[in-house]
Motif scaffolding. Structure first.
Motif, PDB file in Angstrom:
ATOM      1  N   LEU A 175      -7.511   3.037   9.894  1.00  0.00           N
ATOM      2  CA  LEU A 175      -8.820   2.487   9.629  1.00  0.00           C
ATOM      3  C   LEU A 175      -8.735   1.554   8.489  1.00  0.00           C
ATOM      4  O   LEU A 175      -9.276   0.552   8.469  1.00  0.00           O
ATOM      5  N   LEU A 176      -7.729   1.944   7.337  1.00  0.00           N
ATOM      6  CA  LEU A 176      -7.582   1.133   6.322  1.00  0.00           C
ATOM      7  C   LEU A 176      -7.067  -0.339   6.843  1.00  0.00           C
ATOM      8  O   LEU A 176      -7.809  -1.515   6.179  1.00  0.00           O
ATOM      9  N   LYS A 177      -6.061  -0.428   7.815  1.00  0.00           N
ATOM     10  CA  LYS A 177      -5.334  -1.636   8.211  1.00  0.00           C
ATOM     11  C   LYS A 177      -6.553  -2.613   8.710  1.00  0.00           C
ATOM     12  O   LYS A 177      -6.569  -3.573   8.685  1.00  0.00           O
ATOM     13  N   GLN A 178      -7.394  -1.712   9.474  1.00  0.00           N
ATOM     14  CA  GLN A 178      -8.444  -2.587  10.346  1.00  0.00           C
ATOM     15  C   GLN A 178      -9.280  -3.512   9.439  1.00  0.00           C
ATOM     16  O   GLN A 178      -9.650  -4.479   9.559  1.00  0.00           O
ATOM     17  N   ILE A 179      -9.743  -2.398   8.428  1.00  0.00           N
ATOM     18  CA  ILE A 179     -10.723  -2.935   7.542  1.00  0.00           C
ATOM     19  C   ILE A 179     -10.013  -4.240   6.459  1.00  0.00           C
ATOM     20  O   ILE A 179     -10.607  -5.334   6.415  1.00  0.00           O
ATOM     21  N   LEU A 180      -8.650  -4.035   6.052  1.00  0.00           N
ATOM     22  CA  LEU A 180      -7.970  -4.893   5.495  1.00  0.00           C
ATOM     23  C   LEU A 180      -7.685  -6.459   6.618  1.00  0.00           C
ATOM     24  O   LEU A 180      -7.862  -7.373   6.051  1.00  0.00           O
ATOM     25  N   GLU A 181      -7.438  -6.108   7.638  1.00  0.00           N
ATOM     26  CA  GLU A 181      -7.274  -7.230   8.434  1.00  0.00           C
ATOM     27  C   GLU A 181      -8.667  -8.026   8.705  1.00  0.00           C
ATOM     28  O   GLU A 181      -8.639  -9.156   8.914  1.00  0.00           O
ATOM     29  N   ASP A 182      -9.944  -7.072   9.040  1.00  0.00           N
ATOM     30  CA  ASP A 182     -11.016  -7.853   8.996  1.00  0.00           C
ATOM     31  C   ASP A 182     -11.478  -8.569   7.675  1.00  0.00           C
ATOM     32  O   ASP A 182     -12.172  -9.518   7.957  1.00  0.00           O
ATOM     33  N   ALA A 183     -10.524  -8.334   6.609  1.00  0.00           N
ATOM     34  CA  ALA A 183     -10.847  -8.888   5.392  1.00  0.00           C
ATOM     35  C   ALA A 183      -9.839 -10.294   5.354  1.00  0.00           C
ATOM     36  O   ALA A 183      -9.904 -11.043   4.422  1.00  0.00           O
ATOM     37  N   GLY A 184      -9.310 -10.363   6.350  1.00  0.00           N
ATOM     38  CA  GLY A 184      -8.180 -11.395   6.511  1.00  0.00           C
ATOM     39  C   GLY A 184      -6.767 -11.109   5.423  1.00  0.00           C
ATOM     40  O   GLY A 184      -6.382 -12.379   5.232  1.00  0.00           O
ATOM     41  N   LEU A 185      -6.498 -10.033   5.494  1.00  0.00           N
ATOM     42  CA  LEU A 185      -5.452  -9.688   4.344  1.00  0.00           C
ATOM     43  C   LEU A 185      -4.639  -8.848   5.296  1.00  0.00           C
ATOM     44  O   LEU A 185      -4.950  -8.148   6.188  1.00  0.00           O
ATOM     45  N   VAL A 228      -1.162  -6.160   5.152  1.00  0.00           N
ATOM     46  CA  VAL A 228      -0.791  -5.347   4.275  1.00  0.00           C
ATOM     47  C   VAL A 228       0.534  -4.603   4.649  1.00  0.00           C
ATOM     48  O   VAL A 228       0.732  -4.508   5.968  1.00  0.00           O
ATOM     49  N   GLU A 229       1.465  -4.201   3.791  1.00  0.00           N
ATOM     50  CA  GLU A 229       2.762  -3.466   4.080  1.00  0.00           C
ATOM     51  C   GLU A 229       2.880  -2.156   3.463  1.00  0.00           C
ATOM     52  O   GLU A 229       2.410  -1.870   2.144  1.00  0.00           O
ATOM     53  N   PHE A 268       4.809  -8.617  -4.244  1.00  0.00           N
ATOM     54  CA  PHE A 268       3.484  -8.551  -3.989  1.00  0.00           C
ATOM     55  C   PHE A 268       2.341  -8.872  -4.805  1.00  0.00           C
ATOM     56  O   PHE A 268       2.743  -9.097  -6.216  1.00  0.00           O
ATOM     57  N   ASP A 269       1.401  -9.444  -4.612  1.00  0.00           N
ATOM     58  CA  ASP A 269       0.288  -9.710  -5.295  1.00  0.00           C
ATOM     59  C   ASP A 269      -0.570  -8.606  -5.948  1.00  0.00           C
ATOM     60  O   ASP A 269      -1.067  -8.672  -7.004  1.00  0.00           O
ATOM     61  N   TYR A 270      -0.708  -7.570  -5.049  1.00  0.00           N
ATOM     62  CA  TYR A 270      -1.537  -6.396  -5.370  1.00  0.00           C
ATOM     63  C   TYR A 270      -0.721  -5.173  -4.831  1.00  0.00           C
ATOM     64  O   TYR A 270      -0.109  -5.169  -3.909  1.00  0.00           O
ATOM     65  N   ILE A 271      -0.767  -4.299  -5.795  1.00  0.00           N
ATOM     66  CA  ILE A 271      -0.524  -2.910  -5.308  1.00  0.00           C
ATOM     67  C   ILE A 271      -1.406  -2.020  -5.132  1.00  0.00           C
ATOM     68  O   ILE A 271      -2.431  -1.844  -6.050  1.00  0.00           O
ATOM     69  N   PHE A 277       0.782  -1.106   0.000  1.00  0.00           N
ATOM     70  CA  PHE A 277       0.050  -0.160   0.271  1.00  0.00           C
ATOM     71  C   PHE A 277       0.916   1.291   0.170  1.00  0.00           C
ATOM     72  O   PHE A 277       1.830   1.701   0.908  1.00  0.00           O
ATOM     73  N   PHE A 278       0.525   2.282  -0.814  1.00  0.00           N
ATOM     74  CA  PHE A 278       1.700   3.234  -1.242  1.00  0.00           C
ATOM     75  C   PHE A 278       0.804   4.612  -1.091  1.00  0.00           C
ATOM     76  O   PHE A 278      -0.144   4.713  -1.660  1.00  0.00           O
ATOM     77  N   TYR A 279       1.108   5.595  -0.236  1.00  0.00           N
ATOM     78  CA  TYR A 279       0.346   6.687   0.079  1.00  0.00           C
ATOM     79  C   TYR A 279       1.405   7.797   0.375  1.00  0.00           C
ATOM     80  O   TYR A 279       2.418   7.603   0.629  1.00  0.00           O
ATOM     81  N   PHE A 280       0.742   9.229   0.364  1.00  0.00           N
ATOM     82  CA  PHE A 280       1.581  10.243   0.888  1.00  0.00           C
ATOM     83  C   PHE A 280       1.308  10.691   2.149  1.00  0.00           C
ATOM     84  O   PHE A 280       0.154  10.761   2.699  1.00  0.00           O
ATOM     85  N   GLU A 281       2.301  10.703   2.911  1.00  0.00           N
ATOM     86  CA  GLU A 281       2.323  11.080   4.322  1.00  0.00           C
ATOM     87  C   GLU A 281       2.017  12.391   4.302  1.00  0.00           C
ATOM     88  O   GLU A 281       1.144  12.740   5.585  1.00  0.00           O
TER      89      GLU A 281
END
Length: 378
Positions: free
Chosen positions: A117-127, A129-130, A152-155, A93-97
């Motif tokens: 929030l995104l981390k929690q949503i992805l973890e809820d989906a069993g994923l 993320v870096e 990575f499988d997904y960017i 996951f690539f974003y601007f700080e």
């Protein structure tokens, strides 16, 4: 939500707690409800199933106990991991700080809290993320240009990365999801982008209800985001009867591309100098709104009492030092909607992979928050 409506189609049946549990569980396990998706509120479920809210609460708690949903006090219930998502996927996951040098505390709210929030949503989906962040997208520090991406499988990347790393994104052998843009951009990637029009129409209809038929539009004329939002505003103005000809989008004598607060101040001065009390203000970004508010307050004018002011975005109302003074109506969309759209997109890609087919999800900015009716046109 269509899948919920389908399972409540029997008009005369009396539902019980276990009926609700079984119906929702079947849709979750069967991947009709993607991980991260928010369930309808308790009141809506109670109405659809014709049961009490107490019964719905019991049903949702059963699902939570079985780790099928996550219940968040004050926010709602969200689907956890299910069979519709790619197992053990590696996500970068690539974003601007940093987005605004004028309001450092805003960066903390937007960047840190939203990523949690995104981390929690992805973890809820069993994923898993870096995360990789940087100050602004440029060749010197762009991680996408100097990193081995084959792990990575997904960017998942903010759309601005196209400016400096488009070729890398085009050549990436996995799936690329771009988010946060204002329009669809063709390319070998999936997209989550915004549609401002629903909320803007509600805002314009509110202005007409208050007697306003003219508005000063505040934006950075050379910025593509401002142009996209202004175009959407004009379209809605013509559709709802406000009239795009009644929207003024002037260029102040001085405006500051990289300093939106100062740019907003110039618009505030322009409003006091050239516009009258029968003109409302429609700001295309709450950063700009800060500058407008500065000038209004300096001249003893208060939004909601003396000026009809509407702002796009609602982020700064969550920043402690702005809560009291950022008292204006707003068109917005919750960040959680954007992030859950990302998860939904991943689920769709996994369930129906097609190397020649790229998907997109539009997140509508349909909320219009009315904090005050404000003054009427005089």
């Amino acid at each position: 939500m269509e899948t919920i409506e389908k399972i409540t189609g029997e008009t005369g049946r009396k539902y019980k707690c276990q009926d609700i549990v079984k119906a929702l569980e079947a849709n979750i396990v069967g991947s009709q409800l993607a991980a991260g998706v928010e369930l309808p509120c308790t009141a809506e479920l109670a109405s659809r199933y014709r049961v009490s809210e107490k019964t719905v609460h019991r049903a949702l708690q059963h699902l939570a106990d079985r780790k099928l949903i996550r219940r968040v006090r004050g926010s709602g219930s969200f689907v956890r991991g299910n069979m519709g998502l790619p197992p053990h996927s590696r996500i970068g996951f690539f974003y601007f700080e940093s987005l605004n040098v004028e309001i450092p505390s805003f960066n903390n709210i937007l960047c840190q809290n939203s990523r949690l929030l995104l981390k929690q949503i992805l973890e809820d989906a069993g994923l898993a993320v870096e995360f990789h962040s940087e100050q602004m997208p440029n060749v010197e520090n762009c991680p996408l240009l100097g990193m081995e991406l084959s792990r990575f499988d997904y960017i998942i990347a903010e759309a601005g990365y196209r400016l400096v790393a488009e070729q890398v994104l085009r050549n990436f052998p996995g799936e690329v999801i771009l988010f946060g843009d204002d329009e669809f951009v063709f390319g070998p990637w999936h997209q989550v982008f915004f549609d401002y029009r629903p909320g803007m129409r509600k805002a314009l209809e509110h202005l007409m209800k208050m007697g306003f038929r003219k508005a000063l539009v505040v934006g950075v004329p050379t910025l593509s985001t401002s142009q996209h939002r202004y175009t959407a505003l004009c379209e809605m103005a013509d559709q709802c009867g406000f009239g795009s000809a009644n929207l003024a989008f002037p260029v102040p004598e001085e405006y500051f591309f990289h300093l939106p607060v100062l740019c907003g101040r110039e618009y505030g001065k322009l409003f006091l100098k050239e516009f009258k009390c029968d003109t409302a203000i429609f700001s295309l970004s709450d950063h700009l709104t800060v500058g407008v508010l500065d000038v209004l307050y300096e001249h003893g004018l208060k939004p909601g009492r003396d000026v009809q002011l509407i702002s796009y975005d609602n982020f700064l109302s969550n920043v402690p030092e702005f809560k009291e003074r950022f008292f204006c109506n707003a068109v917005t969309h919750p960040l959680s909607c954007e992030f859950r759209a990302i998860v939904k997109l991943m689920s769709e890609i996994h369930l129906a992979p097609n190397p020649d087919f790229y998907r997109s999800i539009v997140v509508p900015a349909q909320e219009f928050i009315v904090r005050t009716d404000g003054p009427r046109a005089r």
